[in-house]
Design an enzyme around this catalytic site. Structure first.
Site, PDB file in Angstrom:
ATOM      1  NE  ARG A  74     -46.684  -6.762  15.137  1.00 46.36           N
ATOM      2  CZ  ARG A  74     -46.619  -7.089  16.439  1.00 46.36           C
ATOM      3  NH1 ARG A  74     -45.514  -6.888  17.120  1.00 46.36           N
ATOM      4  NH2 ARG A  74     -47.667  -7.601  17.042  1.00 46.36           N
ATOM      5  CE1 TYR A 131     -36.495  11.058  -0.477  1.00 48.02           C
ATOM      6  CE2 TYR A 131     -36.978  10.191   1.711  1.00 48.02           C
ATOM      7  CZ  TYR A 131     -37.347  10.405   0.397  1.00 48.02           C
ATOM      8  OH  TYR A 131     -38.568   9.963  -0.045  1.00 48.02           O
ATOM      9  CG  ASP A 200     -29.597   7.551   3.863  1.00 47.40           C
ATOM     10  OD1 ASP A 200     -29.258   6.749   2.959  1.00 47.40           O
ATOM     11  OD2 ASP A 200     -30.741   7.995   3.966  1.00 47.40           O
ATOM     12  CE  LYS A 225     -34.841   6.125  -3.792  1.00 43.57           C
ATOM     13  NZ  LYS A 225     -35.823   5.726  -2.786  1.00 43.57           N
TER      14      LYS A 225
END
Ligand SMILES: Cc1ncc(COP(=O)(O)O)c(C=O)c1O
Length: 404
Positions: A74, A131, A200, A225
């Protein structure tokens, strides 16, 4: 593509251009394509593959004191390390001290920055046209006692609510409206006011825009994306110029556990090799499609930052190196837009963007964006431009004929 300050291939010898990594023997004058194919590759080792395969491990052999680099799955993974190096080389070539962390999704990356940096009593400025999952975060931030202020991306309007804020969050170009704010101006004003800046950069990708070079503190993206570009994985990343801030983001990733699987990380790295090929093709076709749509009588509200005459074009041309794969426009009503989407043969009616297969959707169907019912967000893929444009034009005609 011109060779000015922004529209270059990475070969112009600007301060930002530097070695792509161990494979770069060019003295730093690499083009974006070369940088993309070599990004993050380790030094060659005899009989080892060029890009090592995914390392599937929940834990690593760890006798004695539990020190890194690899302890528990992790915290770290060698497949992430290669990918993080690769993304860092694209986000900030030649910039020292930049750290990149990969996440399970774009939202995991977005949340990691906001929730690791903000405390109760802080104020944050977000776009009101970003978004559509951002408003869910507003609710969460408010529940934690953080003041959320919003303003539109266009016209640098977020500056009007900046006073006293701890963090300015920008999304440029914005999704889905494709407005652009002036990053250099926003960063200068925010830093002057003592605020951090996060951008972003999902829509542009680092080949389209480098927020850290434009002064931002964080560059954040959904790599679901254009970065990975095949519509088959979810991933996100944060690149950060300040090691102390990066450690805070890393700590957040550890405690929330929003980590990518090794297979996703490896697929992402493999996909980066074709980033420049894909993005160049997609951007060129997006411009050609926008030009064709501009001539169509039923299309209004056309937006593409690369289109001369677009309200965003002037600012975009100053700070972007490529204008992205998304074009948006408005058809007269919901029924016409639905008929248009139905009539497309080469374009999937699906959400998301940046993939090699074109997609389009009526954005209003989600209910989260302030857009007209006939608003279409079109993501341009890697098809032949003539085929794609012909398909769009026949679908517009078909949708129009049914109305008559
Ligand atoms: C601009 C932007 N940021 C963040 C996200 C969230 O990314 P993900 O779906 O990978 O969580 C998206 C998703 O569409 C997006 O468009």
């Amino acid at each position: 593509m011109s060779d000015d300050d922004t529209h270059d291939t990475g070969r112009s010898g600007r301060p930002g251009d530097a070695p792509a990594g161990p494979g770069d023997a060019s003295g730093g004058q690499l083009g974006d394509g070369t940088r993309a194919v070599r990004a993050g590759l380790p030094e060659p080792v005899k009989y080892e593959p060029t890009l090592p395969g995914p390392v599937f491990a929940a834990h690593f052999h760890l006798p004695g004191d539990p020190t890194g680099p690899y302890t528990y799955g992790r915290d770290e993974n060698p497949t992430w390390t290669h990918l993080e190096r690769a993304i860092g080389e694209l986000e900030a070539p030649g910039q020292s001290g930049v750290e990149t962390l990969v996440f399970a999704s774009g939202m995991a990356a977005v949340s990691a920055v906001l929730l690791s940096q903000l405390r109760s009593g802080d104020a944050v400025v977000l776009p009101d046209d970003g978004y559509q999952a951002l408003p869910l975060l507003h609710e969460q931030l408010r529940a934690y006692g953080i003041e959320v202020r919003t303003a539109p991306t266009a016209g640098d309007a977020q500056l009007s609510v900046l006073a006293g804020a701890k963090l300015l969050w920008l999304e440029t170009p914005s999704n889905p409206g494709l407005d652009v704010c002036d990053l250099r101006r926003m960063v200068a004003a925010a830093h002057e006011a003592g605020a951090l800046v996060a951008v972003d950069n999902t829509l542009a990708t680092p080949l389209g825009q480098r927020p850290l070079q434009l002064g931002a503190d964080f560059s954040v993206a959904s790599d679901t994306k254009g970065m990975t570009g095949h519509g088959d994985i979810l991933l996100g990343h944060v690149s950060c110029r300040d090691p102390r801030r990066a450690a805070e983001v890393r700590r957040w990733r550890k405690i929330v556990g929003a980590i990518p699987g090794p297979m996703e990380a490896w697929l992402a790295h493999r996909s980066l090799a074709t980033l420049q090929l894909r993005i160049d093709r997609q951007c060129a076709t997006a411009l050609a499609l926008a030009e064709a749509l501009a001539k169509h009588p039923t299309v209004t509200g056309l937006r593409y930052p690369g289109l001369p005459g677009d309200p965003s074009h002037e600012v975009a041309a100053r700070q972007m190196r490529r204008f992205g794969s998304v074009v948006s426009f408005v058809l007269p009503d919901r029924a016409r837009a639905d008929r248009f989407l139905d009539a497309l043969r080469l374009v999937d009616d699906a959400t998301s963007f940046g993939g090699v297969r074109s997609t389009a959707e009526r954005r209003g169907r989600w209910g989260g964006d302030a857009v007209p019912e006939g608003f279409v967000r079109f993501s341009v893929g890697a098809e032949d431009p003539e085929d794609l444009i012909a398909d769009v034009l026949q679908a517009l005609d078909k949708a129009g004929a049914a109305a008559g």
